[in-house]
Design an enzyme around this catalytic site. Structure first.
Site: not given
Ligand code: 13P
Ligand code: G3H
Ligand code: ZN
Ligand code: NA
Length: 283
Positions: A81, A179, A208, A229-231
């Protein structure tokens, strides 16, 4: 069953659904994501950021994902990523990733093209897929004027020029997502997405996506987004469950007693996202 991300996304592109690009932060994230995806018979893209690779360790990323994929029938891609440079991307390819993102979106257009093209040549040579980014996926858009939005968001004609010049497998576009946590409600430029999708006719990626409503995600998928993408949403689900547990039992000390429920909370959230994206039953 580790497969190139392009295989997963081509099917999604053809059939108009999206696959989760779900970030792994540690073992519980990896297991929670796999639990959710397997239960719904969905393909999944496990993605690790450079920060996550530093935290987990490259050897552990590879071995844990190997353990997860050895005993599953669902298609899984292991994806870098937001790769920041050529060396970072090459490290992941050498280690065994089946896909990489090169994010040169902060560079001038021509430099973005040049670096992305170089990555595509190296990656495709060994069957690894490539995602690139055009436009600015940044902080919340509330403070920005329309002119600024035009400058930040992905330009459809540039997108077409970019994919033809680079040969990428998937393109991340900027249409108003950010993000992390949104200050207000995100406002997505669906018209721009529609125009871009028609022009480039290939897999499109939405970053994001945490904090974006189910209705907006469904609409984005119907208009051609194929990777979401979800984190942050999973981080919040995990942490909220852990906090709940400690509020109830502050005397707890065995990490299995709070990381386990945290992992289950991730699996639940993963299933919710998969149903919104429509990848359930597509494995
Ligand atoms: P979020 O922070 O909205 O989950 O986005 C994650 C992301 O785009 C990772 O590439
Ligand atoms: O797009 C970014 C992801 O949410 C990962 O974030 O660098 O904190 O692991 P990170
Ligand atoms: Zn991202
Ligand atoms: Na977001």
């Amino acid at each position: 069953n580790l497969v190139p991300m392009a295989d997963i996304l081509q099917d999604a592109h053809k059939k108009t659904y999206a696959v989760g690009g779900f970030n792994i932060n540690n073992m519980e994230f990896l297991q929670g994501i796999m639990m959710g995806a397997e239960e719904l018979n969905s393909p999944v893209i496990l993605q690790a950021s450079e920060g996550a690779i530093r935290y987990i360790g490259m050897d552990y990323v590879i071995k844990m994902v190997e353990a997860a994929t050895d005993k599953t029938d669902i298609p899984v891609a292991l994806h870098l990523d937001h790769g920041s440079d050529f060396e970072s991307v090459m490290k992941c390819i050498r280690a065994g990733f089946s896909s990489v993102m090169i994010d040169a979106s902060k560079k001038p257009f021509e430099e973005n093209i040049a670096l992305t093209k170089k990555v595509v040549e190296a990656a495709h040579n060994v069957g690894v897929s490539v995602e690139a980014e055009l436009g600015t996926i940044g902080g919340t858009e509330d403070d920005h004027t329309v002119d600024e939005k035009d400058a930040m968001y992905t330009d459809p004609d540039q997108a077409k020029e970019f994919i033809e010049a680079t040969g990428v497998d998937a393109l991340a576009i900027a249409i108003g997502t950010a993000h992390g946590v949104y200050k207000g409600d995100p406002e997505l430029d669906f018209g721009r997405l529609e125009t871009i999708k028609k022009l480039i006719d290939m897999p499109v990626v939405l970053h994001g996506a945490s904090g974006v409503s189910a209705a907006d995600l469904e609409k984005a998928v119907s208009l051609g987004v194929n990777k979401v993408n979800v984190n942050t949403d999973f981080q919040q689900s995990f942490t909220a469950r852990v906090k709940e547990i400690f509020a109830e039992k502050p005397e707890l000390y065995d990490p299995r007693k709070y990381c386990g429920p945290g992992r289950d909370a991730i699996a639940e959230k993963v299933k919710e996202k998969i149903r919104i994206l429509g990848s359930n039953g597509q494995a």
